[in-house]
Design a protein around this motif. Structure first.
Motif, PDB file in Angstrom:
ATOM      1  N   LEU A  48       1.019  -1.374  -0.299  1.00  0.00           N
ATOM      2  CA  LEU A  48       0.359   0.063  -0.243  1.00  0.00           C
ATOM      3  C   LEU A  48       1.004   1.368   0.117  1.00  0.00           C
ATOM      4  CD1 LEU A  48      -2.417  -1.126   2.002  1.00  0.00           C
ATOM      5  CD2 LEU A  48      -2.976  -1.097   0.074  1.00  0.00           C
ATOM      6  N   GLU A  49       1.816   0.851   0.772  1.00  0.00           N
ATOM      7  CA  GLU A  49       3.046   2.433   0.886  1.00  0.00           C
ATOM      8  C   GLU A  49       3.385   2.690  -0.552  1.00  0.00           C
ATOM      9  OE1 GLU A  49       6.955   4.181   3.756  1.00  0.00           O
ATOM     10  OE2 GLU A  49       6.238   1.768   3.630  1.00  0.00           O
ATOM     11  N   GLY A  50       4.156   1.550  -1.406  1.00  0.00           N
ATOM     12  CA  GLY A  50       3.970   1.863  -2.786  1.00  0.00           C
ATOM     13  C   GLY A  50       3.618   2.097  -3.730  1.00  0.00           C
ATOM     14  N   PRO A  62       4.801  16.150  -4.096  1.00  0.00           N
ATOM     15  CA  PRO A  62       5.610  15.849  -3.647  1.00  0.00           C
ATOM     16  C   PRO A  62       5.495  14.506  -2.094  1.00  0.00           C
ATOM     17  CG  PRO A  62       4.781  17.282  -2.220  1.00  0.00           C
ATOM     18  CD  PRO A  62       3.804  16.679  -3.611  1.00  0.00           C
ATOM     19  N   PRO A  63       6.796  13.751  -2.208  1.00  0.00           N
ATOM     20  CA  PRO A  63       6.997  12.626  -1.262  1.00  0.00           C
ATOM     21  C   PRO A  63       6.743  13.277   0.139  1.00  0.00           C
ATOM     22  CG  PRO A  63       9.298  12.482  -2.660  1.00  0.00           C
ATOM     23  CD  PRO A  63       8.373  14.440  -2.263  1.00  0.00           C
ATOM     24  N   ALA A  64       5.943  11.884   0.465  1.00  0.00           N
ATOM     25  CA  ALA A  64       5.110  12.731   2.215  1.00  0.00           C
ATOM     26  C   ALA A  64       4.898  11.470   2.962  1.00  0.00           C
ATOM     27  CB  ALA A  64       3.735  13.227   1.519  1.00  0.00           C
ATOM     28  N   ALA A  65       5.126  11.427   4.172  1.00  0.00           N
ATOM     29  CA  ALA A  65       5.006   9.912   5.205  1.00  0.00           C
ATOM     30  C   ALA A  65       3.898   9.455   5.056  1.00  0.00           C
ATOM     31  CB  ALA A  65       5.606  10.962   6.934  1.00  0.00           C
ATOM     32  N   PHE A  66       4.402   8.155   5.299  1.00  0.00           N
ATOM     33  CA  PHE A  66       2.868   6.888   5.037  1.00  0.00           C
ATOM     34  C   PHE A  66       1.937   6.424   6.451  1.00  0.00           C
ATOM     35  CE2 PHE A  66       1.431   2.801   4.936  1.00  0.00           C
ATOM     36  CZ  PHE A  66       0.478   3.066   3.478  1.00  0.00           C
TER      37      PHE A  66
END
Length: 291
Positions: A48-50, A62-66
């Motif tokens: 799911l994180e991927g 932008p990237p973000a903490a999961f």
């Protein structure tokens, strides 16, 4: 449109498509609720994180903490099956966890629903909501589609399936219900002196029938008995199914509840009564959207 009408009027000649309805099952009403749990494995959370990371990259975010979603109350399948004399209905919901690009790639539970309603010797009515793949990839709006199958020209079958043998091992289920595995019944039919092993077949898809009511007679549109299934089991799933959140070792339907002898509202067997089920929102948020 009446779904409860018999296939022929009293006193009228019986045509091949309008044979008299066989004697109805006098068993009390039966309601079964089954579900398939979602995987709780760390491997699935990583998947799911991927998916979220890929969605954000694809849409220029932008990237973000999961933050892992809570999966405790999520079922990938929920199925309610109703039997009431000549009437039979199945309410089905399947779900998938996936990011929603329109809401900052937040994870959401996407759902599609279907209903099948039938009466012995009568038509079979199907209702479906928009498939998940069309919601996710084609961005189609939610809608409901209905279609009807006419009664078969061959009319109704009057065969009956015998009750399960008392020598078949019972599996005790929550709430005091018990069931018998199809593989055990088959083994006993092949060799009456055999001692069937308890539990499901380890190498094939297997279903566990209601121990006291393995079939419900004359409940489908063609007059054939419908097996009363309380739970099911399948061997190791394919990787593609694992990615949808199914457990790695088995795909199963578990019994959530079993109710016998409680009246079922007649509206549950009508198109109008099923419409509200199909009209439910197809999406539920599993976490806040991120900028």
């Amino acid at each position: 449109m009446s779904l409860l009408a018999a296939c022929s009027d009293a006193g009228s000649p019986a045509t091949p498509a309008q044979r008299p309805v066989p004697a109805q099952d006098e068993s009390p009403p039966l309601r079964i609720v089954r579900f398939s749990p979602i995987s709780q494995s760390a491997e699935y959370i990583v998947q799911l994180e991927g998916l979220v990371a890929g969605c954000r990259l694809q849409h220029g975010l932008p990237p973000a903490a999961f933050t892992p979603p809570s999966l405790a109350d999520i079922h990938l399948l929920e199925e309610e099956e109703l039997f009431d004399g000549p009437r039979h209905a199945v309410y089905n919901m399947i779900a998938r966890v996936a990011p929603d690009a329109a809401r900052g790639c937040e994870l959401a539970l996407w759902m599609e629903r279907s209903v099948s309603i039938e009466t012995s010797c009568g038509p079979r009515l199907h209702g479906t909501s928009t498939p998940i793949r069309e919601l996710l990839f084609d961005h189609r709006p939610a809608s409901v589609h209905w279609e009807q199958d006419p009664p078969p020209e061959g009319g109704c079958d009057t065969r009956q399936t015998p009750e399960a043998s008392e020598s078949v091992p019972r599996e005790q289920l929550p709430g005091g219900a018990s069931c018998v595995w199809s593989s055990a019944l088959t083994a006993l039919a092949v060799n009456s002196s055999a001692a069937p092993a308890p539990g499901p077949s380890p190498d094939a898809t297997d279903v566990c029938f209601h121990a006291r009511r393995p079939v419900h007679r004359y409940s489908d549109a063609s007059g054939m008995p419908i097996p009363v299934v309380l739970r099911s089991h399948a061997p190791r799933t394919k990787p593609a199914l694992q990615a949808l959140g199914l457990p790695r070792d088995a795909m199963a339907q578990e019994l959530a509840s079993l109710t016998e002898g409680v009246p079922i509202a007649p509206a549950r067997f009508t198109q109008a009564g099923a419409q509200s089920f199909l009209n439910q929102p197809p999406r539920r948020s599993l976490g806040p959207a991120r900028p």
